[in-house]
Enzyme design. Structure first.
Site, mmCIF file in Angstrom:
data_model
loop_
_atom_site.group_PDB
_atom_site.id
_atom_site.type_symbol
_atom_site.label_atom_id
_atom_site.label_comp_id
_atom_site.label_asym_id
_atom_site.label_seq_id
_atom_site.Cartn_x
_atom_site.Cartn_y
_atom_site.Cartn_z
ATOM 1 N N PRO A 194 8.690 44.376 -32.883
ATOM 2 C CA PRO A 194 9.415 43.166 -33.281
ATOM 3 C C PRO A 194 10.802 43.491 -33.855
ATOM 4 O O PRO A 194 11.775 42.797 -33.578
ATOM 5 C CB PRO A 194 8.511 42.552 -34.355
ATOM 6 C CG PRO A 194 7.134 43.027 -33.997
ATOM 7 C CD PRO A 194 7.309 44.387 -33.400
ATOM 8 N N ALA B 162 12.339 46.522 -33.413
ATOM 9 C CA ALA B 162 12.952 47.649 -32.703
ATOM 10 C C ALA B 162 13.022 47.339 -31.221
ATOM 11 O O ALA B 162 12.157 47.722 -30.441
ATOM 12 C CB ALA B 162 12.151 48.931 -32.949
ATOM 13 N N THR C 233 8.903 49.114 -27.597
ATOM 14 C CA THR C 233 9.509 47.973 -28.294
ATOM 15 C C THR C 233 8.605 47.432 -29.405
ATOM 16 O O THR C 233 7.392 47.308 -29.236
ATOM 17 C CB THR C 233 9.819 46.852 -27.285
ATOM 18 O OG1 THR C 233 10.695 47.389 -26.303
ATOM 19 C CG2 THR C 233 10.463 45.650 -27.943
ATOM 20 N N GLY D 287 14.156 56.796 -15.867
ATOM 21 C CA GLY D 287 13.436 56.653 -14.591
ATOM 22 C C GLY D 287 13.052 55.206 -14.339
ATOM 23 O O GLY D 287 13.149 54.713 -13.217
ATOM 24 N N GLU E 91 24.006 45.655 -21.854
ATOM 25 C CA GLU E 91 24.879 46.286 -22.854
ATOM 26 C C GLU E 91 24.439 47.734 -23.108
ATOM 27 O O GLU E 91 25.279 48.626 -23.254
ATOM 28 C CB GLU E 91 24.848 45.471 -24.156
ATOM 29 C CG GLU E 91 25.494 44.085 -24.057
ATOM 30 C CD GLU E 91 24.688 43.063 -23.236
ATOM 31 O OE1 GLU E 91 23.463 43.236 -23.058
ATOM 32 O OE2 GLU E 91 25.306 42.089 -22.760
ATOM 33 N N GLU F 90 13.907 47.061 -20.259
ATOM 34 C CA GLU F 90 14.205 48.489 -20.040
ATOM 35 C C GLU F 90 15.689 48.785 -20.261
ATOM 36 O O GLU F 90 16.333 49.525 -19.528
ATOM 37 C CB GLU F 90 13.701 48.943 -18.666
ATOM 38 C CG GLU F 90 12.184 48.784 -18.612
ATOM 39 C CD GLU F 90 11.499 49.477 -17.470
ATOM 40 O OE1 GLU F 90 11.963 50.551 -17.069
ATOM 41 O OE2 GLU F 90 10.486 48.938 -17.001
ATOM 42 N N GLN G 89 22.390 26.968 -5.726
ATOM 43 C CA GLN G 89 23.502 26.044 -5.471
ATOM 44 C C GLN G 89 23.587 25.691 -3.978
ATOM 45 O O GLN G 89 23.801 24.537 -3.624
ATOM 46 C CB GLN G 89 24.817 26.679 -5.960
ATOM 47 C CG GLN G 89 26.004 25.733 -5.982
ATOM 48 C CD GLN G 89 25.863 24.646 -7.042
ATOM 49 O OE1 GLN G 89 25.088 24.783 -7.991
ATOM 50 N NE2 GLN G 89 26.589 23.550 -6.869
ATOM 51 N N PHE H 277 6.173 42.708 -26.385
ATOM 52 C CA PHE H 277 6.703 42.513 -25.025
ATOM 53 C C PHE H 277 6.241 43.616 -24.077
ATOM 54 O O PHE H 277 7.044 44.186 -23.342
ATOM 55 C CB PHE H 277 8.242 42.501 -25.019
ATOM 56 C CG PHE H 277 8.887 41.394 -25.809
ATOM 57 C CD1 PHE H 277 8.277 40.158 -25.943
ATOM 58 C CD2 PHE H 277 10.141 41.575 -26.394
ATOM 59 C CE1 PHE H 277 8.895 39.131 -26.657
ATOM 60 C CE2 PHE H 277 10.762 40.565 -27.101
ATOM 61 C CZ PHE H 277 10.136 39.346 -27.238
ATOM 62 N N GLY I 49 21.136 23.226 -3.059
ATOM 63 C CA GLY I 49 21.371 21.901 -3.631
ATOM 64 C C GLY I 49 20.157 21.451 -4.427
ATOM 65 O O GLY I 49 19.434 22.285 -4.992
#
Lengths: 380, 263
Positions: free
Chosen positions: A128, A130, A126, A241, A367, A363, A336, A156, A339
């Site tokens: 900035p 891409a 990765t 993988g 989408e 990874e 939830q 990242f 609470g």
């Protein structure tokens, strides 16, 4: 079709569970609060072989398989998702490509130390510009004598700064697009290689996520993985993988949240009854566990397929898509059920909810998984 | 050095629940574990192996399912495993168990035998010492600390209010306490090795018949008779006497004890 774990997988699971409960769980809250990388846990994991599970003994691995590896990441992530991703990135994204594409010399030099945990591994694809569009690589590698000289930066990157070995994707021939990408084994401490800023994240806060910077960084040409131009293919195979690892992490987070919630609803009383006595609580948990079991079957199917040498890319994508979305859904619903207490940092479910979100993103986002699955279906 | 560790597979009593109607233990679905004192015995043997080099064999007598306990011991680092199993061994009390295990041990070479102090299901602490008697070996029970030098063991033996320091020549048998050490984890490589090839050797009555008297094995060879099992009923609530002087308290206690014919 056998839905039972084999005897060795059951025994391995027993080991992972015990280790997670005794060594990892007590540190999980502090790891998150202080955003501290759990160095001591990594050493302990190395000692019992958790950092080389699917690799053969020949390369100092445990001689296990991807199934055992997935179970390990699941069990660790039940109590601490940070620890889960450290193992996943190290194993799937650094050790695996060296095992699958490395020369015997590269395996001897790097895989042996990675498998024993003497080295920790990371992976840099990765950038900035891409992210999901990972073909837009701008980091370059130019052959100069006996070295490739790397320039650019990676973003990242999990285990950055803590890792000793990095698999770095860089352009060796821009004119060829993705076919001009190559993969390199880069060691910490190479001239011109530095670690940039650490990201401030929503979850998996103990995991070191930083930028990698290459400024005229010479990498010996024998550290080229496979052939020039095969980097993008290696990256995509590596991520196939890696998705088994992240799917297992998501699965663990979801199951961990359910386990905590069941204990909590049995104790907590409102309207004169324990929360567990309300049908809403029972139906919520029944629904959640059904989804988690379905996710588990998908994760184990992908791991089994990889172990048997069958194509597993689409299975891994389905496992990651479903397990990560299940983790987000389940952890949100667990908060939830807790609470107001669930929203406080006194209880672990809010951490689990924050940790779960990243599994839908890194990874390959959900989408991207759908793109992989649709491609396997030959829809287009 | 050759070390044999005798272990027992037991139900995890921390997971055992009581049947509220029958008052008996519900064993169904309760996981089986290596008895904790025995696990310390394994660790003791493995740490001797780490320090001086040793061949560690783990042995258990039990049904075929006890195989799982042996695989765990192998995954911790034991070199070899032996399962003593035969229908003829079933229903054994401590006498018959010890005579069967001693019979098997007579067919093996060893310098040191380690057993756990006692099992969490029976709590007798008898099998280890009885094995030593049958093999005519020196024994030290309740070992909470030990080291090995020049073919001798230097041990600390635990008592309720004191300890003994002992020196014993090998071969010998010791029984270990879980306080002795913190048993190591299995390793992943160990798990896959434990199942990788058949490392568990099975021994049946036929294999040891020359070394054991058939009158001393199994249910028939067990002199122990259980007359009755019962759950102890809770004691009645005690009486509280506030605001009494020491002398009054003594008088009160003495009169109560006399009333119950205790003194």
């Amino acid at each position: 079709m056998d839905f039972n774990l084999s005897k060795e997988h059951k025994l391995a699971q027993e080991l992972f569970k015990k280790f997670a409960e005794i060594e990892v769980k007590p540190l999980a809250e502090e790891t998150d609060e202080k955003e501290e990388f759990p160095d001591s846990t990594v050493k302990k994991m190395a000692k019992i072989g958790l950092l080389g599970i699917p690799f053969p003994k020949e390369y100092h691995g445990a001689g296990g398989d991807n199934m055992a590896y997935a179970i390990c990441v699941e069990e660790l992530s039940k109590v601490c998702a940070t620890t889960g991703v450290i193992v996943s990135a190290h194993t799937s994204l650094c050790s695996s490509p060296i095992y699958e594409f490395g020369t015997p010399a590269q395996k001897n030099k790097y895989l042996k130390k990675l498998a024993t945990g003497e080295y920790l591994g990371a992976f840099g694809l990765t950038e900035p510009g891409a992210g999901t569009d990972s073909a837009m690589q701008t980091t370059t590698a130019v052959l100069d004598g006996d070295n490739y000289v790397l320039n650019g930066s990676k973003f990242f990157i999990t285990n950055a700064g803590k890792a000793d070995v990095y698999i770095i994707i860089a352009m060796t021939d821009k004119s060829k697009g993705t076919k001009g990408c190559s993969a390199f084994i880069v060691e910490k401490g190479y001239d011109g290689f530095s670690i940039g800023k650490k990201e401030k994240k929503m979850g998996i806060k103990g995991s070191a996520t930083c930028e990698l910077i290459f400024e005229n960084c010479p990498v010996p040409k024998e550290n080229l993985l496979s052939t020039p131009g095969s980097g993008f293919k290696i990256a995509m195979k590596t991520l196939d993988g890696g998705r088994i690892g992240i799917a297992a992490q998501a699965l663990g987070i979801a199951q961990g949240a359910i386990d905590c919630t069941i204990a909590y609803v049995k104790e907590r009383k409102q309207f004169g009854k324990r929360l567990s006595q309300f049908q809403n609580t029972q139906f919520q948990l029944a629904d959640m566990q059904t989804k988690v079991d379905a996710a588990r079957l998908l994760v184990y199917r992908a791991a089994k397929a990889k172990d048997s040498g069958a194509p597993y890319g689409a299975y891994a994508a389905m496992a990651k898509l479903f397990a990560s979305e299940t983790a987000s859904d389940v952890t949100r619903r667990c908060v939830q059920l807790y609470g107001g207490y669930g929203y406080t940092r006194e209880y672990p479910v809010e951490r689990m909810m924050r940790d779960a979100k990243i599994t839908e993103i890194y990874e390959g986002t959900s989408e991207v998984q759908k793109m992989v699955i649709a491609a396997a279906l030959k829809v287009n | 050095m050759k070390i044999i560790v005798c272990v027992k597979q037991v139900p995890d009593t921390t997971e055992v629940k009581l049947d509220p109607v029958k008052g008996t233990l519900i064993r169904e679905g309760v996981p089986s574990i290596i008895n904790p004192d025995d696990k310390s015995g394994i660790e003791a043997a493995l740490s001797l192996k780490d320090q001086y080099g040793a061949h560690v064999t783990v042995l258990t007598m039990g049904p075929p399912q006890a195989d799982a306990a042996l695989r765990e011991a192998l995954a911790m680092g034991c070199d070899e495993a032996i399962l003593l199993t035969d229908r003829m061994f079933g229903g054994a009390d401590t006498w018959a168990t010890a005579s069967t295990i001693a019979g098997a041990l007579k067919t093996m070479e060893f310098d040191l035998i380690i057993t756990g102090r006692q099992a969490i299901d029976g709590d007798t602490a008898q099998v280890g010492p009885q094995i030593a008697e049958r093999l005519n070996l020196p024994q030290v029970s309740y070992v909470e600390e030990f080291k090995c030098e020049d073919g001798k063991l230097f041990l600390k033996r635990q008592f309720e209010d004191r300890y003994q320091e002992l020196e014993v020549k090998l071969p010998a048998l010791i029984t270990t306490l879980s306080e002795l050490n913190k048993p190591r984890y299995m390793t992943v490589g160990g798990v896959f090795d434990a199942y990788g090839e058949d490392k568990v050797k099975t021994i049946s009555y036929q294999d040891i018949k020359d070394h054991v008297d058939v009158a001393n094995i199994g249910l028939k060879g067990s002199p122990t008779r259980v007359f009755k099992s019962f759950t102890k009923s809770p004691k009645a609530l005690g009486q509280f006497h506030d605001g009494v002087t020491t002398d009054q308290a003594v008088e009160l206690i003495v009169s109560k004890l006399k009333e119950k014919f205790i003194i």
